[in-house]
Design a protein around this motif. Sequence first.
Motif, PDB file in Angstrom:
ATOM      1  N   HIS A  84      29.804  16.236  79.644  1.00 31.99           N
ATOM      2  CA  HIS A  84      29.283  16.790  80.884  1.00 31.99           C
ATOM      3  C   HIS A  84      28.091  17.694  80.565  1.00 31.99           C
ATOM      4  O   HIS A  84      28.013  18.269  79.478  1.00 31.99           O
ATOM      5  CB  HIS A  84      30.362  17.597  81.612  1.00 31.99           C
ATOM      6  N   ALA A  85      27.212  17.811  81.519  1.00 35.23           N
ATOM      7  CA  ALA A  85      26.022  18.642  81.316  1.00 35.23           C
ATOM      8  C   ALA A  85      26.198  20.014  81.963  1.00 35.23           C
ATOM      9  O   ALA A  85      26.606  20.121  83.123  1.00 35.23           O
ATOM     10  CB  ALA A  85      24.794  17.953  81.901  1.00 35.23           C
ATOM     11  N   ARG A  86      25.906  21.046  81.183  1.00 36.11           N
ATOM     12  CA  ARG A  86      25.899  22.420  81.692  1.00 36.11           C
ATOM     13  C   ARG A  86      24.464  22.924  81.586  1.00 36.11           C
ATOM     14  O   ARG A  86      23.922  23.022  80.488  1.00 36.11           O
ATOM     15  CB  ARG A  86      26.844  23.294  80.872  1.00 36.11           C
ATOM     16  N   VAL A  87      23.853  23.237  82.727  1.00 34.36           N
ATOM     17  CA  VAL A  87      22.404  23.476  82.777  1.00 34.36           C
ATOM     18  C   VAL A  87      22.092  24.929  83.153  1.00 34.36           C
ATOM     19  O   VAL A  87      22.715  25.499  84.043  1.00 34.36           O
ATOM     20  CB  VAL A  87      21.738  22.524  83.789  1.00 34.36           C
ATOM     21  N   PHE A  88      21.104  25.489  82.458  1.00 32.21           N
ATOM     22  CA  PHE A  88      20.608  26.835  82.738  1.00 32.21           C
ATOM     23  C   PHE A  88      19.110  26.731  83.016  1.00 32.21           C
ATOM     24  O   PHE A  88      18.399  26.040  82.291  1.00 32.21           O
ATOM     25  CB  PHE A  88      20.846  27.768  81.549  1.00 32.21           C
ATOM     26  N   LEU A  89      18.648  27.413  84.057  1.00 34.85           N
ATOM     27  CA  LEU A  89      17.251  27.287  84.461  1.00 34.85           C
ATOM     28  C   LEU A  89      16.586  28.645  84.627  1.00 34.85           C
ATOM     29  O   LEU A  89      17.020  29.469  85.431  1.00 34.85           O
ATOM     30  CB  LEU A  89      17.162  26.507  85.779  1.00 34.85           C
ATOM     31  N   ASN A  90      15.537  28.883  83.831  1.00 36.08           N
ATOM     32  CA  ASN A  90      14.648  30.026  84.020  1.00 36.08           C
ATOM     33  C   ASN A  90      13.512  29.529  84.906  1.00 36.08           C
ATOM     34  O   ASN A  90      12.504  29.020  84.420  1.00 36.08           O
ATOM     35  CB  ASN A  90      14.126  30.533  82.670  1.00 36.08           C
ATOM     36  N   TRP A  91      13.702  29.663  86.215  1.00 34.19           N
ATOM     37  CA  TRP A  91      12.792  29.052  87.183  1.00 34.19           C
ATOM     38  C   TRP A  91      11.379  29.610  87.041  1.00 34.19           C
ATOM     39  O   TRP A  91      10.396  28.871  87.072  1.00 34.19           O
ATOM     40  CB  TRP A  91      13.312  29.306  88.602  1.00 34.19           C
ATOM     41  N   ALA A  92      11.262  30.909  86.878  1.00 34.76           N
ATOM     42  CA  ALA A  92       9.931  31.538  86.824  1.00 34.76           C
ATOM     43  C   ALA A  92       9.081  30.964  85.706  1.00 34.76           C
ATOM     44  O   ALA A  92       7.879  30.732  85.864  1.00 34.76           O
ATOM     45  CB  ALA A  92      10.078  33.044  86.645  1.00 34.76           C
ATOM     46  N   GLN A  93       9.693  30.708  84.546  1.00 37.23           N
ATOM     47  CA  GLN A  93       8.947  30.195  83.393  1.00 37.23           C
ATOM     48  C   GLN A  93       9.127  28.699  83.188  1.00 37.23           C
ATOM     49  O   GLN A  93       8.628  28.142  82.204  1.00 37.23           O
ATOM     50  CB  GLN A  93       9.353  30.958  82.123  1.00 37.23           C
ATOM     51  N   ALA A  94       9.841  28.039  84.107  1.00 38.03           N
ATOM     52  CA  ALA A  94      10.041  26.587  84.044  1.00 38.03           C
ATOM     53  C   ALA A  94      10.641  26.151  82.709  1.00 38.03           C
ATOM     54  O   ALA A  94      10.231  25.152  82.117  1.00 38.03           O
ATOM     55  CB  ALA A  94       8.731  25.850  84.305  1.00 38.03           C
ATOM     56  N   VAL A  95      11.629  26.925  82.231  1.00 34.45           N
ATOM     57  CA  VAL A  95      12.328  26.597  80.988  1.00 34.45           C
ATOM     58  C   VAL A  95      13.762  26.185  81.329  1.00 34.45           C
ATOM     59  O   VAL A  95      14.463  26.882  82.074  1.00 34.45           O
ATOM     60  CB  VAL A  95      12.333  27.782  80.005  1.00 34.45           C
ATOM     61  N   VAL A  96      14.168  25.058  80.775  1.00 29.60           N
ATOM     62  CA  VAL A  96      15.493  24.490  81.045  1.00 29.60           C
ATOM     63  C   VAL A  96      16.311  24.439  79.759  1.00 29.60           C
ATOM     64  O   VAL A  96      15.799  24.022  78.709  1.00 29.60           O
ATOM     65  CB  VAL A  96      15.369  23.054  81.616  1.00 29.60           C
ATOM     66  N   LYS A  97      17.556  24.850  79.847  1.00 33.22           N
ATOM     67  CA  LYS A  97      18.484  24.701  78.728  1.00 33.22           C
ATOM     68  C   LYS A  97      19.662  23.861  79.210  1.00 33.22           C
ATOM     69  O   LYS A  97      20.224  24.123  80.275  1.00 33.22           O
ATOM     70  CB  LYS A  97      18.998  26.068  78.247  1.00 33.22           C
ATOM     71  N   VAL A  98      20.027  22.859  78.427  1.00 34.15           N
ATOM     72  CA  VAL A  98      21.174  22.019  78.796  1.00 34.15           C
ATOM     73  C   VAL A  98      22.102  21.858  77.599  1.00 34.15           C
ATOM     74  O   VAL A  98      21.672  21.548  76.495  1.00 34.15           O
ATOM     75  CB  VAL A  98      20.719  20.642  79.358  1.00 34.15           C
ATOM     76  N   GLN A  99      23.378  22.120  77.850  1.00 29.17           N
ATOM     77  CA  GLN A  99      24.429  21.923  76.854  1.00 29.17           C
ATOM     78  C   GLN A  99      25.273  20.724  77.273  1.00 29.17           C
ATOM     79  O   GLN A  99      25.574  20.562  78.463  1.00 29.17           O
ATOM     80  CB  GLN A  99      25.311  23.165  76.760  1.00 29.17           C
ATOM     81  N   PHE A 100      25.652  19.912  76.313  1.00 28.32           N
ATOM     82  CA  PHE A 100      26.493  18.752  76.597  1.00 28.32           C
ATOM     83  C   PHE A 100      27.892  19.051  76.074  1.00 28.32           C
ATOM     84  O   PHE A 100      28.106  19.144  74.861  1.00 28.32           O
ATOM     85  CB  PHE A 100      25.882  17.499  75.972  1.00 28.32           C
ATOM     86  N   VAL A 101      28.822  19.252  77.028  1.00 32.13           N
ATOM     87  CA  VAL A 101      30.142  19.792  76.695  1.00 32.13           C
ATOM     88  C   VAL A 101      31.254  18.816  77.048  1.00 32.13           C
ATOM     89  O   VAL A 101      31.064  17.871  77.823  1.00 32.13           O
ATOM     90  CB  VAL A 101      30.363  21.134  77.431  1.00 32.13           C
ATOM     91  N   GLU A 102      32.437  19.088  76.451  1.00 32.17           N
ATOM     92  CA  GLU A 102      33.590  18.204  76.655  1.00 32.17           C
ATOM     93  C   GLU A 102      34.218  18.390  78.034  1.00 32.17           C
ATOM     94  O   GLU A 102      34.597  17.423  78.691  1.00 32.17           O
ATOM     95  CB  GLU A 102      34.657  18.477  75.580  1.00 32.17           C
ATOM     96  N   GLN A 103      34.334  19.653  78.474  1.00 32.82           N
ATOM     97  CA  GLN A 103      34.999  19.958  79.738  1.00 32.82           C
ATOM     98  C   GLN A 103      33.994  20.052  80.884  1.00 32.82           C
ATOM     99  O   GLN A 103      32.843  20.446  80.690  1.00 32.82           O
ATOM    100  CB  GLN A 103      35.748  21.290  79.628  1.00 32.82           C
TER     101      GLN A 103
END
Length: 338
Positions: free
Chosen positions: A302-321
């Motif tokens: 599953h994808a867990r996504v974090f978004l720094n909208w102001a700087q248009a930076v995306v972090k995505v973790q691919f996790v089991e749960q």
Amino acid sequence: MEQYYYNTLTKPQQNSYNAIKAGLQSLAPSFPVPLLENRELTDVFMKVRLDHPQLFYAGTFKYRYYPDGSNAEMMPEYLFEKGKIKDHQKALQARVEKLARPVQKGTDLEKLLYIHDFICQNVHYDKLKKQYSHEIIGPLGHGVGVCEGIAKSVKILCDALNLWCVIALSENNPEKGVKYRHAWNIVKVDKKYYHIDCTFDNSLGNPDEIRYDYFLLNDKQMFRDHERLVWKMPACEDGERFYYKEKKLSFTKMEDVQKRSAQAVKKGRTLIFHWRGGYMTREIVQEFLKIFKEEAAKKDKHARVFLNWAQAVVKVQFVEQTPVEELTMEEANEGEKE
């Protein structure tokens, strides 16, 4: 060492600056200073300490003057007694020299990355805002600091490594919930100026996962989520040195996002990237989420996504749960907002 603020002052202000600097260096309990208007004297006192972070022991001051006199008597309020100040000076000088040594022969960019990463790995934001956390003794001596102490620590390390560096200060903005002024650094690389905000990057990452959302930004990028400056700074116009762009992690096409997502899922890694393929709209974000979900499903993840909208930076973790929140909005402000 760059005395940036000194060079912006009028001649009378420079005279007061020099008197304050000499008085603080000698640890005098009181000393004469050419008289300025009250607000001017406060500003000059602050500018001396922004140019010279090694004056960590002087927090505030009182003063008195006679109506017809040309001088004021300044009485600094020192954070420690004289013997303790000298002990701290020796310890901090040794600390700075030790920290600078491993990268002394590096390029300017290597030195800046080293300083940035040291802060992000070793300094915690001091939510209690102790007085020493506003000075270099907080981050370099105790491993805690607020934005002012962190920016001063970056400057003193840059000074030790012969890097041009100044401390920038922005206004508060109560209407937007920004209660306090904020401090960060402007540095020079290859004759061009850039913003570095180690405090903001520190708030987004952790010692094991350092973020570079605020490393070598231009003015346009920086002021997307920073308030206007208190005092004028050099213009930062170049956007080519931005960390994610340098590392080829700044994407303009969805196929690049898909390709890197597939690689991250396969290798079990977190993906962090910058988007510069147009404005970060809700439609763009939904397209990202669709790609992440599809790639994660190929490996039963599953994808867990974090978004720094102001700087248009995306972090995505691919996790089991399945994550509680599929998308988390990140906001780097480290306590200025409430």
